[in-house]
Design a protein around this motif. Structure first.
Motif, PDB file in Angstrom:
ATOM      1  N   ARG A   1       0.853  -1.184   0.000  1.00 45.22           N
ATOM      2  CA  ARG A   1       0.000   0.000   0.000  1.00 45.22           C
ATOM      3  C   ARG A   1       0.888   1.232   0.000  1.00 45.22           C
TER       4      ARG A   1
ATOM      5  N   SER B   1       0.800   5.662   0.609  1.00 46.39           N
ATOM      6  CA  SER B   1       0.012   6.760   1.181  1.00 46.39           C
ATOM      7  C   SER B   1      -0.149   7.879   0.166  1.00 46.39           C
ATOM      8  N   ALA B   2      -1.128   8.732   0.410  1.00 44.85           N
ATOM      9  CA  ALA B   2      -1.329   9.900  -0.449  1.00 44.85           C
ATOM     10  C   ALA B   2      -0.112  10.812  -0.373  1.00 44.85           C
ATOM     11  N   VAL B   3       0.506  10.893   0.793  1.00 47.97           N
ATOM     12  CA  VAL B   3       1.714  11.713   0.955  1.00 47.97           C
ATOM     13  C   VAL B   3       2.829  11.173   0.070  1.00 47.97           C
ATOM     14  N   GLN B   4       2.996   9.852   0.039  1.00 49.72           N
ATOM     15  CA  GLN B   4       4.013   9.242  -0.827  1.00 49.72           C
ATOM     16  C   GLN B   4       3.727   9.543  -2.293  1.00 49.72           C
TER      17      GLN B   4
ATOM     18  N   GLN C   1      -5.034  14.363  -2.327  1.00 52.16           N
ATOM     19  CA  GLN C   1      -6.122  13.939  -1.432  1.00 52.16           C
ATOM     20  C   GLN C   1      -7.473  14.010  -2.138  1.00 52.16           C
TER      21      GLN C   1
ATOM     22  N   SER D   1      -8.968   2.318  -0.359  1.00 52.22           N
ATOM     23  CA  SER D   1      -8.293   2.964   0.764  1.00 52.22           C
ATOM     24  C   SER D   1      -8.601   2.215   2.042  1.00 52.22           C
TER      25      SER D   1
ATOM     26  N   ARG E   1      -7.623   2.348   6.394  1.00 48.92           N
ATOM     27  CA  ARG E   1      -7.020   3.127   7.479  1.00 48.92           C
ATOM     28  C   ARG E   1      -6.283   2.214   8.458  1.00 48.92           C
TER      29      ARG E   1
ATOM     30  N   GLY F   1      -3.478   2.362   3.783  1.00 48.50           N
ATOM     31  CA  GLY F   1      -2.987   3.156   2.666  1.00 48.50           C
ATOM     32  C   GLY F   1      -3.850   2.934   1.446  1.00 48.50           C
ATOM     33  N   LEU F   2      -3.266   3.214   0.320  1.00 46.53           N
ATOM     34  CA  LEU F   2      -3.986   3.129  -0.949  1.00 46.53           C
ATOM     35  C   LEU F   2      -3.448   1.992  -1.793  1.00 46.53           C
TER      36      LEU F   2
END
Length: 149
Positions: free
Chosen positions: A25, A27-30, A43, A57, A59, A64-65
């Protein structure tokens, strides 16, 4: 014809997510860091792409995504439509729109769905896997006779 920047960014974000498709997975930050797309935009896109069933997605720890289906089963058309809605080159193709001054005499309007489907078909023919592959450089073609002294 150009895609909106949001549709363009969605394709970029989905390609980055596809590079992580080995089960990990992301993350949106990654995704924002990898692509250079601003975090708030990522986001917003993640929300739309998840609503369209293209991303999943979760939690919590290990969350993650992740792509909701294999990259080969997701097309550029799917991504563009998730962000922009149905592919339509002209506003008159939108249901309920009657703001064109040419509408009453337009002989082309009945044919726009055919054009729209051709464009959608072209985009649907490009799976996400193609956007993850490294492009192969095409050899440069040039004529030496043009430069001969």
């Amino acid at each position: 014809m150009r895609l909106s920047s949001m549709a363009d960014y969605a394709v970029v974000v989905m390609a980055a997510a596809a590079r992580h498709c080995g089960g990990a997975r992301v993350s949106a930050v990654q995704l924002a860091e990898e692509t250079g797309v601003p975090g708030p935009t990522v986001q917003k896109l993640v929300s739309r792409l998840a609503s369209a069933g293209l991303l999943r997605s979760s939690r919590g720890v290990g969350g993650g995504l992740k792509l909701a289906r294999p990259a080969a089963a997701i097309t550029v058309a799917d991504i563009v439509e998730a962000v922009e809605g149905p592919i339509a080159l002209t506003a008159c193709c939108d249901t309920g729109r009657h703001d064109c001054t040419l509408e009453s005499a337009c002989t082309v309007r009945p044919h726009w769905p055919l054009v729209n489907e051709a464009v959608r078909g072209a985009l649907a023919g490009v799976p996400l896997t193609r956007l993850v592959e490294m492009p192969t450089a095409a050899p440069l073609e040039h004529s030496t006779s043009e430069y001969a002294a």
